[in-house]
Design a protein around this motif. Sequence first.
Motif, short mmCIF file in Angstrom:
data_model
loop_
_atom_site.label_atom_id
_atom_site.label_comp_id
_atom_site.label_asym_id
_atom_site.label_seq_id
_atom_site.Cartn_x
_atom_site.Cartn_y
_atom_site.Cartn_z
N ALA A 172 0.83 -1.20 0.00
CA ALA A 172 0.00 0.00 0.00
C ALA A 172 0.87 1.25 0.00
O ALA A 172 0.57 2.23 -0.70
N ALA A 173 1.95 1.23 0.77
CA ALA A 173 2.85 2.38 0.81
C ALA A 173 3.49 2.63 -0.55
O ALA A 173 3.49 3.76 -1.06
N LEU A 174 4.01 1.58 -1.16
CA LEU A 174 4.67 1.74 -2.45
C LEU A 174 3.68 2.12 -3.54
O LEU A 174 4.05 2.75 -4.54
N GLY A 175 2.41 1.78 -3.34
CA GLY A 175 1.39 2.17 -4.30
C GLY A 175 1.13 3.66 -4.31
O GLY A 175 0.53 4.19 -5.27
N LEU A 176 1.56 4.37 -3.27
CA LEU A 176 1.40 5.83 -3.23
C LEU A 176 2.43 6.55 -4.10
O LEU A 176 2.25 7.73 -4.43
N VAL A 177 3.48 5.85 -4.45
CA VAL A 177 4.59 6.48 -5.19
C VAL A 177 4.23 6.61 -6.66
O VAL A 177 3.89 5.63 -7.32
#
Length: 502
Positions: A142-147
């Motif tokens: 989910a965090a990397l999907g924000l990039v």
Amino acid sequence: MARIRVSVLGPAELQVDGAPVRLTPLTTRLLVRLVAAEGEPVPVRRLHRDVWAVAGEQPHQTGRHRNDVQKRVLELRRALDPAQNGDGARVLRTEQLLAAPAPETAYRLVLAPDELDCSEFTDLVNSGLLAPPASAADRLAAALGLVRGRPLAEVADEEFALPLIRRLTALRETARRQLIRSRVELGRHDLALPVAERMARERPDDRDVAELLGSLRDRLRERHGQELLRQPFPGAGDLVVVRGDLFDQEDANLVVGFTDTFDTATERNLVISRESVQGQLVERLFRGERKLLDDRLQAGLKAFTPLRTERVRDKPRGRRVRYPLGTTVPLPVDGRRVFAVAYSRLGNDLVARSAPAELRASLDALWPAVARYGMYKPVAIPLIGSGLARVVELDRTQLLLMIVESFTAHCRREPTTAPELRIVIRPVDLERTDLSALGTFLRTSRHGGTGVTTASGADVTTASGADVTTASGADVSTASGAAADTGTGSAGSGDGGAQGRW
């Protein structure tokens, strides 16, 4: 209160109540400059220097600079608070710095973690690094999907932005590596691989990343083992083709071809060849106890009406009771099933014979039994008809396509037959089997056609362009255009051996 979302993990974006808000370039730089301060107040003179990229101090321009900053601050507040509910002043605060020689106006951006993507990113990564594998994988993904690109892209080369950019970049690398580890711990090497591949593209000279990528690919190859093809079936489950031995497929139900008399005697290879799949069944799964196999066969055959019984003088060896082709007996073995299907006739001369139409009819009768008794387990089948059953009209590629086409046709009516059809091809047969023709069939069948040999006689072309003939008696050629293999072997039935960037 308005829902505000500021995104700087890529080109800067501002959304209010889910709608994008357009900012002028200078106001965008002001917003990103305040984000780079990480919640600290930034004096007006420094804001002007950094946002307008003015070199050095210009005391005589102080009033003008203050006005320039205030105009952009006002524009940003209006963007943050289009309904004028006070959110602009809440998020973008005016403060007085008293530590300077004289009081100095400063501005501070105050955003909750869910209002600023890099704060949410940081929280997700930090919690993911301490979580168990499944939770870690979820949070880190989910965090990397924000990039969306380089962080703070509009000011990426500015000195004031470097501390936050470096921290976010390092955190992203840590998140990607831990995501790979978590997915590996969960056995999902296939999901870890794309993360490593992207890292390798962005950092082609990083030896550690290259080694990580190589190890993941090695693990995936090991997982596939002898698997040659895996593709979703049109309508149901997966089609898998493996190189190897049918009896090594310990997680699957098995299909074993029999003659219409269901003979099991292999002494001196007179009735059934020890080399056939049928002949290997006693030793490989019934630990040499032929009577146990015979008892289970006879119990299952009670549900079927025999066709006739041969006279002793006509058939002095072997069993004499004949059953219809397609008769399928589910044999329970160690928590799974062996489907004994009659697809060839054992002549009184002890030679097994079958024809394409008979093989297709037997396959069509097999799948309903698999659906009923197979407990929704994968079902493994050899290249049935390629050995001592002597289906000489079809080569190995055509036999493969017939199996797949028959199963596909059945699954259109009953898609829950099995989660996987696994076709096991012996290494000796592999060089004479054109798997590209199977790919052609799967592609065309998804678009409503078959593009493959069928029992009804439809025209067929393989991926290599050669005609593949029908099972109804037209001329036969292999996928490469060569004559069909006639097969060899002693009396009996079966399919030969079972070997079957930031």
